[in-house]
Scaffold this active site. Structure first.
Site, mmCIF file in Angstrom:
data_model
loop_
_atom_site.group_PDB
_atom_site.id
_atom_site.type_symbol
_atom_site.label_atom_id
_atom_site.label_comp_id
_atom_site.label_asym_id
_atom_site.label_seq_id
_atom_site.Cartn_x
_atom_site.Cartn_y
_atom_site.Cartn_z
ATOM 1 C CD1 TRP A 188 3.821 1.988 9.082
ATOM 2 C CD2 TRP A 188 5.510 2.193 7.619
ATOM 3 N NE1 TRP A 188 3.648 1.046 8.097
ATOM 4 C CE2 TRP A 188 4.667 1.151 7.195
ATOM 5 C CE3 TRP A 188 6.644 2.499 6.862
ATOM 6 C CZ2 TRP A 188 4.917 0.400 6.040
ATOM 7 C CZ3 TRP A 188 6.898 1.756 5.705
ATOM 8 C CH2 TRP A 188 6.026 0.718 5.307
ATOM 9 C CE LYS A 231 0.999 -0.123 4.311
ATOM 10 N NZ LYS A 231 2.045 0.497 3.535
ATOM 11 C CG HIS A 289 0.910 9.874 8.098
ATOM 12 N ND1 HIS A 289 1.838 8.882 7.892
ATOM 13 C CD2 HIS A 289 1.583 10.912 8.649
ATOM 14 C CE1 HIS A 289 3.020 9.303 8.331
ATOM 15 N NE2 HIS A 289 2.891 10.518 8.797
ATOM 16 C CG ASP A 299 0.501 6.356 0.124
ATOM 17 O OD1 ASP A 299 0.313 6.988 1.175
ATOM 18 O OD2 ASP A 299 0.848 5.157 0.095
HETATM 19 C C1 RNT Z 1 3.654 3.683 4.862
HETATM 20 C C2 RNT Z 1 3.332 4.716 5.870
HETATM 21 C C3 RNT Z 1 4.422 5.712 6.130
HETATM 22 C C4 RNT Z 1 5.125 6.177 4.873
HETATM 23 C C5 RNT Z 1 6.115 7.291 5.096
HETATM 24 C C6 RNT Z 1 7.012 7.489 3.945
HETATM 25 O O1 RNT Z 1 2.571 2.938 4.496
HETATM 26 O O2 RNT Z 1 2.164 5.379 5.512
HETATM 27 O O3 RNT Z 1 3.922 6.753 6.865
HETATM 28 O O4 RNT Z 1 4.233 6.575 3.894
HETATM 29 O O5 RNT Z 1 6.813 7.049 6.262
HETATM 30 ZN ZN ZN Z 2 1.626 7.125 6.679
#
Ligand code: RNT
Ligand code: ZN
Length: 428
Positions: A188, A231, A289, A299
């Site tokens: 990412w 993203k 994720h 998050d």
């Molecule tokens: C960031 C992504 C990524 C991170 C991690 C820490 O927006 O979601 O996956 O959260 O790599």
């Molecule tokens: Zn992520």
């Protein structure tokens, strides 16, 4: 709950499910073989251990809160993680980030990380019967400070990050080789513009080229899998993200890579539960994720909410859970006890999988295939109040982890004995 009540409640539930054609024993047997990859970064607010007191910097992600007791060292992070694992039924995995290396106190540049910097993690994982997954770290670094990495206009900066990605694949492969279970290495990048760009194509062309170079070396799929994560936006990258959903879907399909679906990375009315079936038709696999966005990609700790259950149902109904799906968690809440945060999210993920495995999917499919949508809706609603909780409690007991809210007392004890002793340092 005492053991007798627990078993009685389970026996009643078992019978009720059997009446609907659902075998609770088979569901529990299946469940125990599905690992969840717990993210290391909940334990220290995505800080990592490259430098003492390392902090999450830039990169379009943000941990908020200052609850005392965060892990300050790798030893502390491992202890906290082991504590969390003791409250989560089943055998699981840990997802590490490159910034969690063991460098013996000497800073190692990102393009020079090696498997030996993770040997301690591999040994620890082996001792704890854990699988490992990996993530290259394209943020919290001076060469990412202007918001671009693999799609940077400067070829020198691009090369640096390509080398990092190559180094990380070798680390992931070594984890998979030694642990005998393929490690997924996720990519990412934070790349994007705060304000409206003129050239939307250039960075994306550069990203294709960088990724192709990073992935040039074939690695045995039995030990290592590549995944790419899209993203929608980030802090400071609100107007344009190089690695958008369309970009990575195209990339993953054309290069046959795993696509990572992060629950917080889409427009607020989109849900990843709706994307899983399509992606599985075109990509060799999926990394999830599992996260919880609140108004934005915030998050938050994963709850047993409708979307989590919808995700789990999709995974189970897909018939591809065991061979194509890798479940990972991704959230970081620094405002509550971090060990509890791990436990809450992971228990919810496992719980959601159990609920999905207890679904009388056959009868639901039957109603649908006969266009009996009334029966389908009635059943879907009735299924919601089936006694899955009795099966869950029984499963926890059988796996030797606390039943119901009992686990929280253990967290409180751990906080008093261990975490609170770190408070001074955590505030520094
Ligand atoms: C960031 C992504 C990524 C991170 C991690 C820490 O927006 O979601 O996956 O959260 O790599
Ligand atoms: Zn992520």
């Amino acid at each position: 709950m005492n053991e007798k009540n627990l078993t009685q409640a389970y026996e009643i539930a078992k019978e009720q499910y059997a009446g609907l054609g659902v075998d609770t024993e088979a569901a529990m047997k299946r469940l125990e073989r599905i690992p969840v990859s717990l993210h290391c970064w909940q334990g220290d607010d995505v800080g990592g251990f490259e430098k003492p007191g390392a902090q999450l910097e830039g990169g379009g992600i943000q941990a908020t809160g200052n609850y005392p007791g965060k892990a300050r060292t790798i030893a502390e992070l491992r202890a906290d993680f082991e504590k969390a694992l003791s409250m989560i039924p089943g055998r699981h995995r840990m997802a590490l980030h490159a910034s969690y290396l063991e460098n013996g106190g000497k800073y190692i540049e990102r393009d020079a990380v090696e498997p030996r910097h993770f040997q301690g993690w591999i040994d620890w994982a082996k001792a704890n019967h854990l699988g490992l997954d990996f993530n290259s770290t394209f943020f919290s670094h001076p060469k990412a400070a202007d918001g671009f990495t693999l799609s940077h206009a400067d070829p020198g900066i691009r090369n640096f990050w390509i080398e990092h990605g190559i180094a990380c694949r070798k680390i992931g492969a070594e984890m998979g080789r030694q642990l005998g279970s393929a490690a997924v290495t996720n990519v990412w990048i934070p790349d994007g513009y705060k304000d409206i760009p003129i050239d939307r194509t250039g960075p994306r062309e550069r990203l294709i080229e960088s990724l192709d170079r990073m992935f040039a070396e074939p690695i045995d799929l039995a030990i290592h899998l590549d995944a790419v994560e899209a993203k929608l936006f980030g802090i400071g990258a609100e107007s344009y993200t190089t690695g958008s959903a369309e970009f990575y879907l195209g990339y993953a399909v054309s290069r046959q890579k795993l696509l990572t679906l992060d629950a917080g990375h889409y427009h607020p009315t989109e849900v990843i539960s709706e994307k899983i079936s399509s992606v599985l038709l075109f990509c060799p696999g999926l990394l999830l994720h599992v996260s919880r966005p609140v108004r934005w990609d915030s998050d938050h700790v994963v709850l047993l909410d409708d979307e989590l259950q919808a995700i789990a149902r999709e995974l189970v109904r897909s018939g591809k859970l065991e061979d194509k799906i890798h479940i990972g968690l991704d959230y970081f809440d620094a405002s509550i006890n971090r060990v509890a945060a791990w436990v809450i999210g992971a228990r919810n993920m496992v719980k959601a999988l159990l609920i999905a495995m207890l679904e009388p999917t056959g009868s639901l499919r039957d109603a649908e295939s006969k266009s009996d949508f009334t029966r389908r809706l009635v059943m879907l609603e009735e299924v919601k109040t089936l006694p899955w909780a009795a099966v869950w409690d029984y499963y926890c007991a059988r796996k030797g982890v606390p039943v119901g809210p009992e686990w929280f007392q253990q967290i409180r004890d751990y906080e008093a004995k261990v975490l609170s002793k770190r408070a001074g340092a955590a505030a520094a």
